[in-house]
Design a protein around this motif. Sequence first.
Motif, mmCIF file in Angstrom:
data_model
loop_
_atom_site.group_PDB
_atom_site.id
_atom_site.type_symbol
_atom_site.label_atom_id
_atom_site.label_comp_id
_atom_site.label_asym_id
_atom_site.label_seq_id
_atom_site.Cartn_x
_atom_site.Cartn_y
_atom_site.Cartn_z
ATOM 1 N N GLY A 151 0.893 -1.018 -0.040
ATOM 2 C CA GLY A 151 -0.261 0.054 0.199
ATOM 3 C C GLY A 151 0.880 1.257 -0.049
ATOM 4 O O GLY A 151 1.340 1.578 0.922
ATOM 5 N N THR A 152 1.212 1.708 -1.187
ATOM 6 C CA THR A 152 1.841 3.257 -1.141
ATOM 7 C C THR A 152 0.850 4.228 -1.632
ATOM 8 O O THR A 152 1.220 5.186 -2.631
ATOM 9 N N GLY A 153 -0.197 4.550 -0.639
ATOM 10 C CA GLY A 153 -1.021 5.757 -0.734
ATOM 11 C C GLY A 153 -0.245 6.756 -0.018
ATOM 12 O O GLY A 153 0.894 6.677 -0.048
ATOM 13 N N ASN A 154 -1.226 7.669 0.671
ATOM 14 C CA ASN A 154 -0.363 8.802 1.254
ATOM 15 C C ASN A 154 0.594 8.323 2.517
ATOM 16 O O ASN A 154 1.696 8.933 2.344
ATOM 17 N N VAL A 175 -2.087 -2.112 -5.714
ATOM 18 C CA VAL A 175 -3.092 -2.029 -6.982
ATOM 19 C C VAL A 175 -2.706 -1.092 -7.825
ATOM 20 O O VAL A 175 -3.226 -1.137 -8.923
ATOM 21 N N HIS A 210 -10.429 -7.331 -0.143
ATOM 22 C CA HIS A 210 -9.474 -8.006 -0.834
ATOM 23 C C HIS A 210 -8.197 -8.240 0.246
ATOM 24 O O HIS A 210 -7.162 -9.046 -0.025
ATOM 25 N N THR A 232 0.358 -0.788 11.079
ATOM 26 C CA THR A 232 -0.032 0.510 11.505
ATOM 27 C C THR A 232 -1.329 0.808 10.837
ATOM 28 O O THR A 232 -1.817 1.839 10.830
HETATM 29 P P1 NAI Z 1 -4.523 5.610 1.111
HETATM 30 O O1 NAI Z 1 -5.956 5.504 0.563
HETATM 31 O O2 NAI Z 1 -3.681 7.056 0.584
HETATM 32 O O3 NAI Z 1 -3.536 4.590 0.481
HETATM 33 C C1 NAI Z 1 -3.894 3.541 0.451
HETATM 34 C C2 NAI Z 1 -2.996 2.505 -0.527
HETATM 35 O O4 NAI Z 1 -3.556 1.147 -0.572
HETATM 36 C C3 NAI Z 1 -3.394 3.056 -1.852
HETATM 37 O O5 NAI Z 1 -2.403 3.135 -2.880
HETATM 38 C C4 NAI Z 1 -4.363 1.607 -2.496
HETATM 39 O O6 NAI Z 1 -4.246 1.510 -3.930
HETATM 40 C C5 NAI Z 1 -3.710 0.671 -1.788
HETATM 41 N N1 NAI Z 1 -4.585 -0.472 -1.887
HETATM 42 C C6 NAI Z 1 -5.727 -0.729 -1.939
HETATM 43 N N2 NAI Z 1 -6.265 -1.796 -1.943
HETATM 44 C C7 NAI Z 1 -5.109 -2.707 -1.865
HETATM 45 C C8 NAI Z 1 -4.970 -4.129 -2.216
HETATM 46 N N3 NAI Z 1 -5.783 -4.943 -2.238
HETATM 47 N N4 NAI Z 1 -3.590 -4.733 -2.159
HETATM 48 C C9 NAI Z 1 -2.674 -3.621 -2.018
HETATM 49 N N5 NAI Z 1 -2.597 -2.375 -2.010
HETATM 50 C C10 NAI Z 1 -3.962 -1.725 -1.893
HETATM 51 O O7 NAI Z 1 -4.703 5.491 2.576
HETATM 52 P P2 NAI Z 1 -3.610 6.116 3.806
HETATM 53 O O8 NAI Z 1 -4.070 7.424 3.963
HETATM 54 O O9 NAI Z 1 -2.151 5.828 3.168
HETATM 55 O O10 NAI Z 1 -3.890 5.223 4.851
HETATM 56 C C11 NAI Z 1 -3.588 3.810 4.874
HETATM 57 C C12 NAI Z 1 -4.076 3.127 5.870
HETATM 58 O O11 NAI Z 1 -3.502 3.611 7.252
HETATM 59 C C13 NAI Z 1 -5.833 3.362 6.213
HETATM 60 O O12 NAI Z 1 -6.334 2.540 5.500
HETATM 61 C C14 NAI Z 1 -5.953 3.337 7.795
HETATM 62 O O13 NAI Z 1 -6.398 1.817 8.002
HETATM 63 C C15 NAI Z 1 -4.573 3.365 8.399
HETATM 64 N N6 NAI Z 1 -4.401 4.475 9.038
HETATM 65 C C16 NAI Z 1 -3.965 4.512 10.615
HETATM 66 C C17 NAI Z 1 -3.928 5.436 11.449
HETATM 67 C C18 NAI Z 1 -3.391 4.963 12.963
HETATM 68 O O14 NAI Z 1 -3.547 5.680 13.847
HETATM 69 N N7 NAI Z 1 -2.756 3.815 12.893
HETATM 70 C C19 NAI Z 1 -4.132 6.700 11.056
HETATM 71 C C20 NAI Z 1 -4.864 6.758 9.738
HETATM 72 C C21 NAI Z 1 -4.916 5.639 8.930
#
Ligand code: NAI
Length: 332
Positions: A151-154, A175, A210, A232
């Motif tokens: 997962g290389t989102g934000n 993905v 997924h 995390t």
């Molecule tokens: P984001 O939406 O910017 O990035 C998520 C990435 O995961 C996207 O690049 C997406 O294409 C990818 N992805 C989606 N489905 C996938 C799959 N089946 N296989 C591989 N990659 C896949 O989300 P962001 O902001 O980076 O956050 C990621 C996660 O961090 C959130 O979903 C949340 O669960 C968690 N989070 C945890 C926090 C904490 O305090 N521990 C606080 C904020 C978020």
Amino acid sequence: MKIAFFSTQSYDKSFFEDHNRDFDFAIDFFEVPLTEQTVNLAAGAQAVCVFVNDRVNAVVLEKLAAQGVAIVALRCAGFNNVDLAAAARHSLPVVRVPAYSPHAVAEHAVAMMLTLNRKTHKAYNRIREQNFSLAGLLGFDLFGKTVAVVGTGNIGQVFCRIMLGFGCRVLAYDVAEQDALKQAGVIYMPLDALLPQADVLSLHCPLNEHTKYLINDKTLARMKPGAMLINTSRGGLIDTRSVIQALKSGHLGALGVDVYEQEESLFFRDLSDHIVTDDMIMRLMSFPNVLITAHQGFFTQEALTQIAQVTLGNLKAFTEGKPLTNAVRPNK
Ligand code: NAI
């Protein structure tokens, strides 16, 4: 506008009171979570403000709407605890904070990795007891090691760049691939190819159908013996039973988790006077190579500032009849 604010912690109150000086809403802070039993506390409010473990189900939404609540404001990004279809049926808009400091979570993942590797948590306790021995504190250089990211989102992007800065070889699976990361040196590959190469694996993808139990008996067996796993993201990405087995056999070298599948009944509260009946988290806690934090990845001043500003801004837009740019809709 009057806001009924649920699951209040001391830091929520101080950040929201501070930022509310610019908005002047009337806020009633309640420590209890929003549930079927506490929903009546929202009587007289036009908005409810909720967090990750508040239960915003169909029954609660029906009662909120009947009491005159007109909007649900999440002070978090995730919305898996809200029945969006029920909210739509009651014409209740649901707004959230889509992104707040990806650095906060990425840096926390790095902190977990460094703690597990260099055992600074053990050194801290040892030194306080005048034990200056180094036995058992041996770590490894991260420089030159292979770190893999799912997962290389934000957040994942920030984590990748920090690891590149450490001089690591960074592999990724997503993905949707990011060209900018490839240019920076990140190598994308399928999950199956990445698992046997990773010295450290960090999860940054969302929990969905997924990704549920992405880490299971099969994927753990594909991982390099002795590798470290960091989560995390969301507890449900990991099958805790499988991870316990992999830790017991010694195949998994270390585990750092800021999230846990059953965290709803544990995290964000002081249970030090209670008997914890969740045997799985107690087993995890018993391993010397496991580090658990209670969903604190987001917990930085910058993130709390953004959360307060965006949440109150969402409610201001609503009172002024402006478009709700941070609204979540059932099909999203
Ligand atoms: P984001 O939406 O910017 O990035 C998520 C990435 O995961 C996207 O690049 C997406 O294409 C990818 N992805 C989606 N489905 C996938 C799959 N089946 N296989 C591989 N990659 C896949 O989300 P962001 O902001 O980076 O956050 C990621 C996660 O961090 C959130 O979903 C949340 O669960 C968690 N989070 C945890 C926090 C904490 O305090 N521990 C606080 C904020 C978020």
